[in-house]
Write an enzyme that holds these catalytic residues in place. Structure first.
Site, PDB file in Angstrom:
ATOM      1  N   GLY A 202     -25.360  15.121 -19.038  1.00  0.00           N
ATOM      2  CA  GLY A 202     -24.918  13.736 -19.179  1.00  0.00           C
ATOM      3  C   GLY A 202     -23.459  13.640 -19.554  1.00  0.00           C
ATOM      4  O   GLY A 202     -23.034  14.208 -20.540  1.00  0.00           O
ATOM      5  N   SER A 203     -22.645  12.932 -18.773  1.00  0.00           N
ATOM      6  CA  SER A 203     -21.213  12.962 -19.007  1.00  0.00           C
ATOM      7  C   SER A 203     -20.514  11.899 -18.175  1.00  0.00           C
ATOM      8  O   SER A 203     -21.140  11.005 -17.627  1.00  0.00           O
ATOM      9  CB  SER A 203     -20.664  14.354 -18.671  1.00  0.00           C
ATOM     10  OG  SER A 203     -21.152  14.773 -17.406  1.00  0.00           O
ATOM     11  N   ARG A 204     -19.182  12.045 -18.062  1.00  0.00           N
ATOM     12  CA  ARG A 204     -18.371  11.064 -17.349  1.00  0.00           C
ATOM     13  C   ARG A 204     -17.172  11.773 -16.730  1.00  0.00           C
ATOM     14  O   ARG A 204     -16.675  12.764 -17.273  1.00  0.00           O
ATOM     15  CB  ARG A 204     -17.901   9.992 -18.342  1.00  0.00           C
ATOM     16  CG  ARG A 204     -17.026   8.875 -17.775  1.00  0.00           C
ATOM     17  CD  ARG A 204     -16.590   7.995 -18.935  1.00  0.00           C
ATOM     18  NE  ARG A 204     -15.741   6.884 -18.557  1.00  0.00           N
ATOM     19  CZ  ARG A 204     -16.088   5.608 -18.635  1.00  0.00           C
ATOM     20  NH1 ARG A 204     -17.296   5.286 -19.073  1.00  0.00           N
ATOM     21  NH2 ARG A 204     -15.241   4.648 -18.302  1.00  0.00           N
TER      22      ARG A 204
END
Length: 204
Positions: free
Chosen positions: A168-170
């Site tokens: 989970g990240s950006r």
């Protein structure tokens, strides 16, 4: 389908732990560990992608576009990756890695706007064919391990694998005025194959 080696190591370790638990406590108690091992293999999948041609930039990550807005004379495009997205990252343009800057920070939920500036991140500058593009690998609430496999001076092809962010990240991409962003918030994009911008000063 390819699996990132890290995922294989995690899965093997979990399977070994599951075998020990099954021996000590019974097979039913090992099921959760087996399920987590299978999820690790799924999470670290690394599918091949068809890279487009032309004066374009491709998405550096799988996920959902959550923002397209001006930032300091540039245009910023932000992509949120949930835990079910492919987390292998790719370079948005072909060129040479000019700079890699690690920035310490917080671990806010990656969908929040302020995480673009406040969260732990790698800031990478790529220059090629008369343009410079900056992209950021940004850690999130769960993702606390950024992997970048290139160094300054390395040449990268369009859509080449350059690392990953775990769980989970950006990713943010910053474009100059010579680029026109072609995606909008809410769209889903795929790393290496989805066109996210086109050069205004180059013919297709």
């Amino acid at each position: 389908m390819k699996i990132v080696s890290t995922g294989i190591y995690y899965a093997l370790a979990l399977c070994a732990a599951a075998a020990l638990v099954a021996w000590l406590a019974g097979p039913l108690f090992a099921i959760p560990l087996i399920l987590v091992a299978l999820f690790c293999l799924y999470f670290f999948r690394d599918p091949d992608r068809e890279i487009p041609a032309g004066p374009v930039a491709v998405s550096p990550a799988d996920g959902k576009v959550v923002a397209v807005k001006p930032e300091g004379g540039l245009s910023r495009l932000s992509i949120f990756l949930n835990v079910f997205d492919v987390h292998v990252n790719r370079t948005p343009i072909a060129g040479t890695i000019q700079k890699v800057q690690y920035k310490e920070g917080q671990f806010l939920v990656a969908s929040r706007e302020e995480c673009s500036t406040d969260n732990e991140q790698n800031i990478v500058t790529v220059a090629g064919d008369g343009t410079t593009v900056i992209f950021k690998q940004i850690a999130g609430l769960i993702a606390r391990r950024i992997v970048f496999t290139k160094r300054p001076g390395d040449h990268v092809a369009l859509g080449e694998r350059i690392g990953l962010i775990k769980f989970g990240s950006r990713m943010d991409v910053l474009f100059g005025p010579e680029w026109e962003i072609t995606v909008r918030p809410g769209q889903r994009v795929s790393a290496g194959s989805s066109i996210i911008a086109r050069r205004l000063d180059r013919k297709s």
